[in-house]
Motif scaffolding. Structure first.
Motif, mmCIF file in Angstrom:
data_model
loop_
_atom_site.group_PDB
_atom_site.id
_atom_site.type_symbol
_atom_site.label_atom_id
_atom_site.label_comp_id
_atom_site.label_asym_id
_atom_site.label_seq_id
_atom_site.Cartn_x
_atom_site.Cartn_y
_atom_site.Cartn_z
ATOM 1 N N UNK A 67 6.687 26.196 35.219
ATOM 2 C CA UNK A 67 6.596 25.310 36.434
ATOM 3 C C UNK A 67 8.229 24.832 36.378
ATOM 4 N N UNK A 68 8.898 25.049 35.387
ATOM 5 C CA UNK A 68 10.283 24.363 35.554
ATOM 6 C C UNK A 68 11.218 25.328 36.313
ATOM 7 N N UNK A 69 10.725 26.461 36.735
ATOM 8 C CA UNK A 69 11.526 27.524 37.706
ATOM 9 C C UNK A 69 10.941 27.739 38.763
ATOM 10 N N UNK A 70 11.027 26.502 39.700
ATOM 11 C CA UNK A 70 10.676 26.430 41.159
ATOM 12 C C UNK A 70 11.456 27.460 41.812
ATOM 13 N N UNK A 71 12.831 27.501 41.585
ATOM 14 C CA UNK A 71 13.782 28.363 42.558
ATOM 15 C C UNK A 71 13.749 29.747 41.762
ATOM 16 N N UNK A 72 13.093 30.249 40.901
ATOM 17 C CA UNK A 72 13.406 31.670 40.251
ATOM 18 C C UNK A 72 11.975 32.254 40.779
ATOM 19 N N UNK A 73 11.015 32.060 40.245
ATOM 20 C CA UNK A 73 9.644 32.601 40.357
ATOM 21 C C UNK A 73 9.255 32.700 41.866
ATOM 22 N N UNK A 74 9.031 33.928 42.145
ATOM 23 C CA UNK A 74 8.661 34.207 43.532
ATOM 24 C C UNK A 74 7.485 33.163 44.015
#
Lengths: 639, 264, 260
Positions: free
Chosen positions: A183-190
């Motif tokens: 959840x902390x990687x909104x800009x990474x995970x597709x």
């Protein structure tokens, strides 16, 4: 029992290979043994060993709930195996984590230093606690074999219900929290995968995967030990699992609709294809097949469904765990063979432990018949040599250890020298600097370089032959115009300027050892003859820079070493700080061509995609006019 | 040829070296485990550990009985082993290679001493080979591999010595290096699976002997007979089936009598 | 709360900040490795100057977020936001999980991939120096004062003043003022700086806030699940007890019961 023996031989070989790689991993670090990078810090070991490992072991809490909470007693026959699988699965997760952590000896820090904001902290604690719970849940089984442990066993059996409830709660938490990790990687995970519902999605798929893994494990062991498979029970598991697959599918797509991310499905990138493959394998195909009773109730059908679902959901974990992250640079991560070997070796270890347990203890209703487990069996004889191989136990020791050591030796021989020394540097061969009065110096020929006013520097040095010697300090034998790149052959690492192999090769100089080394002395560069003792024409007259015998510094180092010293001096003397700044020499490519002054001197070779100086007439008659090399580098833009 | 040399220095060396180390470890552990198993099964549990220890040490120390009986043989053998072990392990060239590849180095011998040790190994190997050929009791005990080993072991030492101390042409040097590397690798591959494994099994030899005495004579042969495999492999002496095997129950009876006598 | 303001219109791309950073933190000389990204940051290079089209130079470094994702992600609390504004790293706590590298929205932390004992590496705002009252080495070295150090509020005022005084010169935005809840490293520029986050707008919500809701649910999920399971277990076993006992069990099942 050849199936079991061959399978164990295979597992031991994997462990042998793994042992070799593990040595390299802990001696030389992660860079030597993985394809991880600053752009992709998590790879296969997290995606498969940890995330999929935890999910694969979900069968433990699902089946304990079924049997001890919902009291569906007919599944009692497989609950022990499921708990054992879960326990070994979590041990495998812990071992996998030890490989992946940069400082595995600090893993206990999680117990001492708390950060309750971190989902990983919560996952870590839950896994630790659940591992303990699983141990306590399974301990009554081996305790049966030891009469001294009878009281412990009674106590644990009495505590079973609280243990089971604790286990279910802990599993709920960390199975879902593995989703919260991302959840902390909104800009990474597709966006097709990133969702605030990730914890729920992970939990649902873990239940489904747990059921499918119990099925698969039942199928594999019944094949190995030639025991009748519990088809009826497994079919009932399938009946329950199909609904979970459907719910999972529903949640995934509802989530996509609600978040308004459906439009991504029409994009033509590989992530979309990956999404469809994953959804098909992990939900669509299993749920459809499990609704067909002919598939569900037959061995062949189960053999198709279970592996499909397992592969599909593991793919989901690997995707979320790093594969479909927005690539931060230009690199696409593919696991190195060493990473795959370690993952496989950990699974092999868990599998061996499982086989040991089922042979030794009362895990199944019926004990598998295995001669290796019987110490009083007749000794085996090797027909070829008439040598006694001892009892099956001794024999198995002999052959398994043999498989292990051969595999380990093979593993060591396969590790590349580069991996062993952990340099992680690709060779960057250097090309010629081009031009004469104005030179374009870009060692690795990527179009980024510095323009060097050769003629001006020559004039500043005095304008006579001694000024050449300020920079030019060595020539190849029989050559008067050796370029820097001919000895400083790599952009970033020092190279061997002497080429020992060439001198010693019959196809090269074909020298004898003692033409350079002295007899009876240790043969090293320090004790050998110096180059100039053979090559008279090596040094231009009046050389300032000393030539070391065999090592040429990297191209960058040589260039910086040559320029920066004078530039710094001049910067101080003339009070022109810019003279010693990086930007003084390193300019951008584009303005260089746009600049009206520089554009007179340089041109872009569109066909080759490089910038070359416009060749002018040489000032010194007789000097060869350098031609632009056939460069392979393109004008691709940097990020 | 350089490519073959590189292969021999790299992957092949790593394979054979690791296989040697792990194989020796394996044979040592397996021997211990199997001895323990044999001990567990034998009816007689009394082992004189002190004597075993004494004998083991006595066989390793050059002042043992054998030295007094056969001083020439013992001397040659001792020097041979010294050269065989210390030479390759502490040779400067070898240590330098370790330094280059894995980054650590250790004590090295001066070149003169290393040469002497190498010569000792070569001459010792030849002498031991000749002894096997011309000394009839040794010949009677020898298998085919016993003749081959001294000669095989001498090859890398000989090539190594020639490379260090001679002015060779580049081609001859490379050829010699090739032979040196490949025979050394071959030897390392064979060590854990042949009699050279005695380099780690020596400390266990007396223990194994002591435990094997715990079984009644002819047991092995009787097992073969029971299984219908009494045809023996050619290289083993004919089993002495004429000795009347001690029956297990009798032995136990004797033991229990002994115990009773002790107790009373 | 201290901060750095970088004005890319003043930057001449001389890289003196890079050199100063390397000297201040005694970093080893750097060579390109397989695992490095092309923006110039690495375990041995904590700041870099990225060249953009049209003479725009952008210094890249840790943004020292006000609510840092890395510090919230670290399971052992090795990363910490100090009152001075720096996000610092305690290598003695770290266990090397690299979750901080995954969590950082700017992709800043780097790793010692080539070492058997690796640590996470990133700009720490020269924490030792600012504790002594000195500015970070990079701001001290900058010849054009393109990157300056000071109180965050003062720097924000200064940034807005520059935007106000010279609206044509700048794209009207202070990067880092409110992005991901605000950062301690601010940028004003004539070019679009979203390339620092791979072309994505991050929004003004803090990154740790995204996991907070899930983490807050944890105790409730635990207690709720345990209570539900206990309840179900109680109901089912009670119903089974109350059921009239029918001797329908097969002998195999009885064998199972032995374990209970």
């Amino acid at each position: 029992m050849n199936r079991v023996r061959n399978f164990k031989l295979f597992l031991w070989s994997l462990i042998g290979l793994g042992a070799a790689v593990a040595t390299a991993r802990f001696m030389f670090g992660l860079g030597a043994t993985t394809n991880l990078s600053d752009a992709v810090p998590w790879g296969l070991w997290i995606g498969f060993d940890v995330m999929s490992g935890v999910a694969l072991a979900a069968g433990g809490f699902v089946l304990t709930a079924t049997v001890y909470i919902f009291r569906l007693e007919k599944f009692h026959g497989i609950v022990r195996a499921a708990v054992l699988t879960a326990f070994l699965g979590y041990v495998a997760v812990a071992v996998g984590l030890l490989f992946d952590l940069g400082l595995p000896w600090n893993i206990w820090h999680m117990i001492v230093f708390w950060n309750p904001h971190s989902p990983l902290f919560e996952v870590g604690w839950c896994v630790m606690l659940y591992l303990t719970v699983l141990l306590l849940e399974f301990l009554p089984v081996p305790a049966e074999s030891f009469s001294s442990l009878a009281r412990v066993r009674t106590l644990l059996v009495r505590l079973r219900l609280p243990l089971v409830i604790a286990g279910i709660s802990l599993s709920t938490l960390h199975q879902s929290s593995l989703g919260s990790l991302f959840l902390i990687m909104p800009s990474h995970v597709h966006p097709l995968w990133y969702s605030p519902l990730l914890p729920v999605i992970f939990f649902l798929s873990a239940i489904a995967l747990g059921l499918m893994m119990v099925t698969l494990e039942g199928l594999i062991t019944s094949y190995l030990y030639r025991r009748p498979p519990e088809t009826e029970l497994l079919a009932k598991l399938g009946r329950a699992a199909r609904w979970i697959f459907l719910i999972y599918l529903g949640v995934r797509f509802t989530d996509l609709v609600v978040r308004g991310q459906l439009e991504h499905l029409s994009e033509g990138v590989w992530q979309v294809k990956m999404f469809w493959v994953e959804i098909a394998l992990s939900a669509v195909i299993p749920s459809i097949l499990l609704f067909i009773s002919k598939v569900r109730n037959t061995l062949t059908g189960l053999w198709i469904v279970a592996p499909t679902a397992v592969v599909g959901i593991v793919l989901n974990r690997i995707n979320v765990g790093g594969l479909v992250h927005q690539q931060r640079g230009e690199t696409l991560y593919l696991p190195a063979w060493t990473e795959i070997i370690i993952s496989a070796a950990i699974v092999a270890g868990a599998a061996l432990a499982f086989l040991y347990m089922v042979e030794k203890f009362h895990v199944w209703e019926r004990h598998p018949v295995d001669p290796e487990a019987q110490p009083k069996a007749m000794p085996a004889f090797d027909i070829a040599s008439f040598a006694s191989l001892g009892s099956p136990q001794i024999r198995s020791r002999t052959v398994y250890s043999l498989a292990f050591i051969f595999a380990a030796a093979l593993g060591f021989s396969l590790l590349s020298q580069n991996a062993l020394s952990s340099r992680g540097m690709d060779p960057a061969p250097v090309g010629k600097a081009r031009g004469w009065n104005e030179m374009w110096i870009d060692g690795n020929l990527d179009g980024f370089g510095t323009s060097f006013a050769h003629q001006k520097h020559f004039a500043r040095g005095g304008g006579d032959s001694t000024s050449c010697a300020i920079c030019h300090h060595a020539n190849l034998p029989h050559d008067r115009f050796t370029g820097c790149y001919q000895c400083h052959r790599d952009m970033y690492s020092a190279t061997d300027a002497f080429r020992h192999n060439w001198h010693a090769s019959p196809a090269g100089a074909a020298l004898r050892c003692f033409d350079c080394h002295r007899l009876g002395e240790v043969k090293s560069a320090a004790t050998a003859k110096s180059c100039s003792q053979c090559h008279q024409d090596l040094k231009p007259s009046g050389v300032v820079i000393a030539v070391k015998n065999n090592q040429a510094a990297s191209y960058t180092e040589a260039m910086h070493g040559l320029c920066l010293g004078c530039h710094k001096e001049q910067a101080a003397a003339l009070n022109k700080a810019d003279l010693a700044r990086c930007g003084n020499c390193h300019r951008e490519r584009k303005p260089l061509v746009d600049d009206p002054v520089l554009a007179k001197r340089y041109e872009v070779l569109e066909s080759k995609g490089v910038i070359v100086p416009k060749v002018s007439e040489p000032r010194f008659p007789g000097f060869p006019v350098p031609t632009p090399p056939e460069s392979q580098m393109s004008l691709q833009d940097r990020p | 040829m350089q490519a073959w040399i590189d292969f021999g220095e790299g992957p092949l060396f790593r394979f054979s070296f690791v296989l040697m180390l792990l194989g020796l470890g394996r044979i040592f552990v397996l021997t211990l485990v199997n001895v323990a198993e044999a001990y567990r099964r034998s009816p007689d549990k009394i082992l004189n550990y002190r004597e075993i220890r004494h004998k083991t040490i006595a066989w390793l120390i050059p002042t043992s009985r054998l030295w007094r009986k056969r001083p020439v043989y013992s001397g040659i053998s001792f020097l041979f082993h010294l050269g065989l072990i210390l030479g390759p392990l502490f040779l400067t060239a070898h240590v330098n290679l370790w330094k280059l590849s894995v980054g650590f180095a250790w004590f090295t011998l001066p070149q003169g001493l290393a040469n002497l040790l190498t010569l000792a190994a070569i001459i010792g190997a030849l002498a031991l080979f000749l002894m096997r050929v011309f000394y009839s009791p040794a010949r009677a005990l020898s298998r085919r591999q016993d003749y081959a080993w001294p000669l095989l072991l001498a090859i890398p030492f000989l090539t190594g010595y020639l490379m260090v101390n001679n002015t060779l042409t580049a081609g001859a040097y490379q050829a010699m290096m090739l032979v040196h590397l490949y025979t050394a690798a071959f030897i390392m591959l064979l060590i854990p699976f042949t009699k050279i494994a005695h380099c780690v099994l020596v400390p266990l030899s007396q223990l194994v002997t002591a435990v094997s005495w715990k079984f009644p004579a002819g047991t092995g042969a009787r097992v073969l007979e029971t299984l219908g495999l009494s045809e023996r492999p050619t290289w083993v002496d004919k089993p002495r089936l004429d000795i009347a095997p001690v029956k297990l129950p009798d032995l136990i009876k004797v033991q229990s009598q002994k115990k009773e006598a002790k107790a009373s | 709360m201290k901060a750095i303001l970088t004005d890319t219109t003043l930057c001449i791309g001389c890289r003196d900040c890079v050199v100063a950073c390397r000297q201040a933190n005694t970093l080893e000389p750097e060579v390109p490795r397989r695992w490095e990204t092309r923006d110039g940051l690495s375990a041995r290079n904590w700041t870099s100057v990225v060249e953009r089209p049209n003479h725009v130079y952008v210094r890249k470094q840790c943004r020292h977020c006000l609510d840092p994702a890395c510090a919230s992600a670290c399971p052992v609390g090795a990363l910490r936001k100090t009152s001075e504004g720096a996000v610092i790293y305690d290598s003695s706590k770290c266990m090397g999980c690299r979750y901080c590298m995954m969590a950082c929205p700017y992709g800043i932390p780097r790793y010692d991939w080539d070492r058997p004992v690796p640590y996470v590496r990133k700009c720490i705002l020269c924490y030792g120096r600012i504790k002594q009252g000195k500015p970070p080495a990079c701001t001290e070295a900058c010849p054009t004062k393109a990157t300056i150090f000071g109180d965050r509020d003062t720097l924000l005022q200064e940034a807005h003043r520059r935007l106000h005084d010279n609206p044509k010169r700048y794209a009207g935005k202070v990067w880092g003022e409110s992005e991901v809840g605000g950062t301690s490293v601010l940028y004003i520029s004539d070019a679009n700086l979203t390339f620092l986050t791979r072309g994505r707008e991050l929004g003004d919500n803090t990154i740790p806030g995204r996991t907070a809701s899930a983490m807050h649910a944890v105790p409730f999920a635990f207690v709720g699940m345990a209570a539900t399971m206990s309840g179900i277990s109680w109901i089912i076993s009670r119903r089974m007890d109350l059921q009239p006992k029918i001797p329908k069990e097969k002998p195999e099942d009885q064998k199972d019961k032995r374990d209970e």
